[in-house]
Design a protein around this motif. Structure first.
Motif, PDB file in Angstrom:
ATOM      1  N   GLN A 145      45.432  29.191  39.700  1.00  0.00           N
ATOM      2  CA  GLN A 145      45.770  30.808  39.088  1.00  0.00           C
ATOM      3  C   GLN A 145      45.066  30.503  37.469  1.00  0.00           C
ATOM      4  OE1 GLN A 145      48.932  31.606  40.599  1.00  0.00           O
ATOM      5  NE2 GLN A 145      48.570  32.224  42.556  1.00  0.00           N
ATOM      6  N   PHE A 146      45.683  30.025  37.409  1.00  0.00           N
ATOM      7  CA  PHE A 146      44.928  29.875  35.986  1.00  0.00           C
ATOM      8  C   PHE A 146      43.624  29.677  35.311  1.00  0.00           C
ATOM      9  CE2 PHE A 146      49.403  27.671  34.837  1.00  0.00           C
ATOM     10  CZ  PHE A 146      50.221  28.946  34.487  1.00  0.00           C
ATOM     11  N   GLU A 147      43.307  29.149  36.363  1.00  0.00           N
ATOM     12  CA  GLU A 147      41.626  28.912  35.855  1.00  0.00           C
ATOM     13  C   GLU A 147      40.523  30.129  36.199  1.00  0.00           C
ATOM     14  OE1 GLU A 147      38.220  25.391  37.702  1.00  0.00           O
ATOM     15  OE2 GLU A 147      40.093  25.037  37.799  1.00  0.00           O
ATOM     16  N   ALA A 148      41.400  30.058  36.874  1.00  0.00           N
ATOM     17  CA  ALA A 148      40.644  31.660  37.965  1.00  0.00           C
ATOM     18  C   ALA A 148      40.369  32.725  36.822  1.00  0.00           C
ATOM     19  CB  ALA A 148      40.768  32.102  38.723  1.00  0.00           C
ATOM     20  N   LYS A 149      42.065  32.760  36.128  1.00  0.00           N
ATOM     21  CA  LYS A 149      42.063  34.123  34.997  1.00  0.00           C
ATOM     22  C   LYS A 149      41.226  32.782  33.061  1.00  0.00           C
ATOM     23  CE  LYS A 149      45.658  35.810  31.670  1.00  0.00           C
ATOM     24  NZ  LYS A 149      44.554  35.589  30.713  1.00  0.00           N
ATOM     25  N   ASP A 150      40.784  32.257  33.624  1.00  0.00           N
ATOM     26  CA  ASP A 150      39.951  31.768  32.140  1.00  0.00           C
ATOM     27  C   ASP A 150      38.623  31.968  32.650  1.00  0.00           C
ATOM     28  OD1 ASP A 150      42.510  31.034  30.778  1.00  0.00           O
ATOM     29  OD2 ASP A 150      41.591  28.703  31.723  1.00  0.00           O
ATOM     30  N   ASN A 181      37.609  34.252  34.415  1.00  0.00           N
ATOM     31  CA  ASN A 181      37.476  35.887  34.396  1.00  0.00           C
ATOM     32  C   ASN A 181      37.005  35.966  32.560  1.00  0.00           C
ATOM     33  OD1 ASN A 181      37.465  38.060  36.981  1.00  0.00           O
ATOM     34  ND2 ASN A 181      39.539  37.459  37.323  1.00  0.00           N
ATOM     35  N   ASP A 182      37.768  35.952  32.239  1.00  0.00           N
ATOM     36  CA  ASP A 182      37.842  35.754  30.539  1.00  0.00           C
ATOM     37  C   ASP A 182      36.779  35.802  30.074  1.00  0.00           C
ATOM     38  OD1 ASP A 182      40.562  37.189  31.258  1.00  0.00           O
ATOM     39  OD2 ASP A 182      41.551  35.013  29.923  1.00  0.00           O
ATOM     40  N   TYR A 191      33.842  38.087  31.227  1.00  0.00           N
ATOM     41  CA  TYR A 191      34.750  39.266  31.342  1.00  0.00           C
ATOM     42  C   TYR A 191      33.198  40.328  31.107  1.00  0.00           C
ATOM     43  CZ  TYR A 191      34.606  39.848  25.932  1.00  0.00           C
ATOM     44  OH  TYR A 191      34.452  40.369  24.549  1.00  0.00           O
ATOM     45  N   ILE A 245      39.813  35.376  41.750  1.00  0.00           N
ATOM     46  CA  ILE A 245      39.744  35.477  40.756  1.00  0.00           C
ATOM     47  C   ILE A 245      39.054  37.038  41.697  1.00  0.00           C
ATOM     48  CG2 ILE A 245      36.628  35.902  40.124  1.00  0.00           C
ATOM     49  CD1 ILE A 245      36.720  33.290  39.816  1.00  0.00           C
ATOM     50  N   ASN A 258      42.409  39.536  41.480  1.00  0.00           N
ATOM     51  CA  ASN A 258      42.378  40.053  39.821  1.00  0.00           C
ATOM     52  C   ASN A 258      41.358  40.999  39.424  1.00  0.00           C
ATOM     53  OD1 ASN A 258      44.899  39.085  39.684  1.00  0.00           O
ATOM     54  ND2 ASN A 258      43.899  37.026  39.883  1.00  0.00           N
ATOM     55  N   ASN A 259      40.095  40.673  39.711  1.00  0.00           N
ATOM     56  CA  ASN A 259      39.180  41.284  39.521  1.00  0.00           C
ATOM     57  C   ASN A 259      38.181  42.311  40.352  1.00  0.00           C
ATOM     58  OD1 ASN A 259      37.161  42.582  38.200  1.00  0.00           O
ATOM     59  ND2 ASN A 259      36.553  40.564  36.430  1.00  0.00           N
TER      60      ASN A 259
END
Length: 396
Positions: free
Chosen positions: A284-289, A291-292, A295, A319, A322-323
């Motif tokens: 989940q952390f990797e997916a957020k990174d 996405n960022d 972006y 990913i 959340n997006n």
């Protein structure tokens, strides 16, 4: 039957004989025919004897077309002289114990529960019988084992009689004999009467002991595993060594072993669950990174080294969850193959199944999915960078 010394006396360990013939069979294996032999050939569920003929090792014994063929590892040097045969007595006596034990245990099951034996195999480690029942309880197995060991303890005689077909009616046979001539009965008086061509000891006491190990359902029958005689001591020795090692490793006495193993398994399950949760959080952390990182245009495209396709699938789902504008294109470089995952958020219009379908022929691959999520893999016929670029172009 005069030339079959094992029927005259199952305890004969050595003998002399004249060589009648020595030649190779159709497969090029040397064998010898003798005017008499104490080597028991494979038959009736009992394996063949092994041993020596002169300087040659007897590695197989088969009765073929009425001939007892002694297969040897090298031809005899002089076939004109008498040859000395020596039986591997340790193996022979083991077979005698196991075969007699099978008679006793099969008779016990039939007398107590009317479970007939419909199959028998004498293996190198254990013996199996197929009982004519779909359900065998622990209590039934225990009672049959107790009766069998009681018969052994009583040291009853084991007798052999040759009878004619007409004489069979005089004996309460456990099962019908297959042969109609030279019928050989193995008898434990007042307990078991059975047609058999195998080798057996003179008394039940020589079987020493019988121990049932396990059983499982085989179609409409139950296959039961057990050991007799010296194999019981061998099994006990093996299990005792393992048990002592476990008591030391688990730091628990024998009587507490089951509880100690139970606690260990529960701890392992808890650790496994915790590890899985930690992996999920990391993904989940990797997916957020990611996405960022992407972006600006929301096209998340990455090459990974030796990542499982299951991990990439989870990462892609995190990913896109959340997006809704994200397009995910993953390529994993795994030794000699490439794996790909493509996914889109619900706000995009691309067809992932189409993109994957058009790309996989370039790597001789296979895959599948739907319009929003697809995956596949194939040979490394192009570089990971080329595969990523191809997927990127197909998504336009």
């Amino acid at each position: 039957m005069e030339n079959k010394l094992y029927y005259q006396d199952a305890y004969i360990q050595s003998f002399t004989a004249q060589v009648l013939k020595q030649e190779k069979d159709e497969e090029g294996n040397w064998y010898v025919l003798l005017n008499q032999t104490a080597f028991y050939p494979t038959g009736g569920g009992q394996p063949h004897d092994i041993g020596k003929l002169g300087e040659s090792n007897v590695i197989n014994v088969e009765e073929i077309h009425g001939e007892i063929r002694h297969y040897i590892d090298m031809p005899l040097y002089d076939t004109q002289k008498e040859v000395l045969g020596a039986i591997d007595w340790e193996q022979r006596f083991d077979h005698m114990q196991q075969h007699a034990g099978q008679h006793i245990l099969s008779a016990a099951f039939e007398q107590l529960f009317d479970y007939k034996t419909v199959g028998f195999h004498l293996g190198n480690e254990m013996v199996t019988i197929d009982l004519q029942t779909e359900n065998l309880t622990e209590q039934e197995a225990k009672k049959a084992e107790e009766l069998a060991n009681q018969i052994i303890l009583e040291n009853r005689s084991i007798e052999v009689k040759w009878v004619t077909e007409k004489e069979l009616s005089q004996y309460p046979l456990r099962k019908e004999t297959k042969v109609k001539e030279n019928i050989r009965l193995v008898i434990i008086p007042d307990f078991d009467y059975n047609g058999c061509g195998g080798t057996h000891p003179k008394a039940t006491g020589e079987v020493s002991a019988i121990k049932v190990l396990d059983w499982e359902r085989q179609r409409k029958n139950t296959r039961l595993q057990f050991v007799c005689g010296n194999r019981v001591l061998k099994q006990l020795g093996q299990k005792q060594r393992i048990l002592l090692q476990l008591t030391s490793l688990l730091n628990a006495p024998e009587k507490d072993m089951e509880a100690a193993v139970g606690r260990m398994l529960e701890n392992a399950k808890s650790q496994e669950k915790l590890l899985e949760q930690t992996k999920e959080q990391l993904l989940q952390f990797e997916a957020k990174d990611l996405n960022d990182k992407y972006y600006t245009d929301n096209i998340v495209n990455e090459i990974f080294q030796n990542r499982s396709i299951q991990e990439l699938q989870k990462l892609a789902r995190f990913i896109t969850a959340n997006n809704e504008n994200a397009l995910v294109i993953f390529v994993s470089n795994n030794e000699d193959k490439l794996q790909v995952v493509c996914a889109k958020g619900k706000a995009r219009n691309e067809n992932m199944k189409t993109i994957i379908g058009k790309s996989l022929p370039f790597i001789n691959g296979k895959g599948g999915g739907n319009d929003s999520f697809a995956q596949g893999g194939g040979e490394k016929l192009i570089t990971p960078e080329e595969m990523l670029m191809l997927l990127f172009e197909l998504s336009k």
